[in-house]
Design an enzyme around this catalytic site. Structure first.
Site, PDB file in Angstrom:
ATOM      1  N   CYS A 148      -0.524   4.060   2.653  1.00 40.47           N
ATOM      2  CA  CYS A 148      -0.519   3.871   4.105  1.00 40.47           C
ATOM      3  C   CYS A 148      -0.328   2.386   4.417  1.00 40.47           C
ATOM      4  O   CYS A 148       0.780   1.894   4.324  1.00 40.47           O
ATOM      5  CB  CYS A 148      -1.795   4.434   4.727  1.00 40.47           C
ATOM      6  SG  CYS A 148      -3.301   4.080   3.800  1.00 40.47           S
ATOM      7  N   SER A 149      -1.405   1.673   4.740  1.00 40.90           N
ATOM      8  CA  SER A 149      -1.247   0.259   5.078  1.00 40.90           C
ATOM      9  C   SER A 149      -2.513  -0.528   4.787  1.00 40.90           C
ATOM     10  O   SER A 149      -2.863  -1.431   5.534  1.00 40.90           O
ATOM     11  CB  SER A 149      -0.859   0.120   6.547  1.00 40.90           C
ATOM     12  OG  SER A 149      -1.846   0.747   7.360  1.00 40.90           O
ATOM     13  N   CYS A 150      -3.206  -0.207   3.705  1.00 36.79           N
ATOM     14  CA  CYS A 150      -4.441  -0.919   3.353  1.00 36.79           C
ATOM     15  C   CYS A 150      -4.138  -2.402   3.176  1.00 36.79           C
ATOM     16  O   CYS A 150      -3.149  -2.771   2.531  1.00 36.79           O
ATOM     17  CB  CYS A 150      -5.051  -0.329   2.081  1.00 36.79           C
ATOM     18  SG  CYS A 150      -5.550   1.390   2.304  1.00 36.79           S
TER      19      CYS A 150
ATOM     20  N   CYS B 268       0.890  -1.164   0.000  1.00 33.76           N
ATOM     21  CA  CYS B 268       0.000   0.000   0.000  1.00 33.76           C
ATOM     22  C   CYS B 268       0.923   1.207   0.000  1.00 33.76           C
ATOM     23  O   CYS B 268       1.589   1.485   0.997  1.00 33.76           O
ATOM     24  CB  CYS B 268      -0.911   0.032   1.223  1.00 33.76           C
ATOM     25  SG  CYS B 268      -1.787   1.607   1.352  1.00 33.76           S
TER      26      CYS B 268
HETATM   27 FE    FE Z   1      -3.419   2.162   2.845  1.00 38.18          FE
END
Ligand code: FE
Length: 207
Positions: free
Chosen positions: A113-115, A110
Site C-alpha cells: 500500500c503506502s507504509c 511499500c
Molecule cells: Fe503500506
C-alpha cells in the site's frame, strides 16, 4: 533542485476542491470540527515531516558514532535528538534506517500500500502509492531509479526495502562532496525527502 517530483497544478487544484467539499460535508454532519483539518495540516507542517529526517541524516553525516547507533537501533538513536516527535507517533513505530554507501544504494517502497515513516518523512507523495511504481520498484529497481534520474553503476548493489506495518524504512543518503565544514543545519537543508526514499541523491551545494 530538479522539479522531477513536481506534479501539474491542475492536479493540486482538483484535489483541493474535492478535499474542501469533503471537509465541508464532514463539518456539516458534525463528524469533524471546523478546525480539525487545520490541526492535522499544522501537525505535518511543524511536528512530523521530512525536516526531522533531514536533521537525523545531518547528524549521521557529522557524527560517525551516531550513524552507527542509528543503523543499529534507529528508535534509540532518534530519541537522542531533540525532535518534536519520537518513535511513538502515528506510523513511526518500528522505523529502521539504512545507509547508502559506495557499495549500496537503497530504495524504499511499500508493495502492499503506502507504509511510510510519517514522523521523519511526513506523508508520502502521491506517486509512492502508484501500483506501477510499487510493482516496478521491486522488479526493475535500476530502471525505475534511472527514470528518477539516479544512475546506479553496475558495480553498486541496489537493495529494495518493502515497508510494512512491521517496519518502515528510510534511507541515510550519501553525504555530497564539497560539504566539509558545513554546519549541521546547513547540511540538513540539503537533504530532500526523495533522497531519504532512495529515489534521489543529495546534490552538492552550488558553489
Ligand atoms: Fe503500506
Amino acid at each position: 533542485m530538479s522539479d522531477i517530483f513536481a506534479f501539474p497544478d491542475d492536479r493540486e487544484a482538483s484535489s483541493a476542491a474535492k478535499v474542501r467539499a469533503l471537509e465541508a460535508l464532514l463539518i456539516e454532519k458534525g463528524i469533524i470540527g471546523s478546525d480539525s483539518v487545520d490541526t492535522v495540516l499544522r501537525h505535518f507542517e511543524t511536528v512530523a515531516g521530512p525536516f526531522n529526517g533531514a536533521k537525523i541524516v545531518a547528524r549521521a553525516w557529522v557524527d560517525p558514532a551516531y550513524k552507527a547507533r542509528l543503523l543499529k537501533d534507529t528508535p534509540a538513536a532518534i530519541a537522542e535528538l531533540d525532535l518534536p516527535v519520537g518513535m511513538t507517533g502515528a506510523e513511526g513505530e518500528h522505523m529502521v534506517a539504512v545507509a547508502n554507501s559506495a557499495d549500496v544504494h537503497n530504495l524504499i517502497i511499500c508493495t502492499l500500500c503506502s507504509c511510510y515513516p510519517w514522523p521523519v518523512l511526513g506523508l508520502p507523495p502521491y506517486w509512492y502509492k502508484d501500483p506501477v511504481f510499487r510493482a516496478r520498484g521491486v522488479r526493475e529497481p535500476r530502471a525505475v531509479l534511472s527514470e528518477f534520474g539516479v544512475a546506479v553503476p553496475e558495480t553498486k548493489a541496489v537493495k529494495v526495502w518493502d515497508s510494512s506495518a512491521q517496519i518502515r524504512w528510510f534511507v541515510v543518503p550519501e553525504r555530497p562532496a564539497n560539504t566539509e565544514g558545513m554546519s549541521e543545519e546547513a547540511l540538513a537543508a540539503l537533504v530532500t525527502p526523495e533522497s531519504m526514499m532512495g529515489v534521489a541523491l543529495v546534490a552538492a551545494p552550488q558553489a
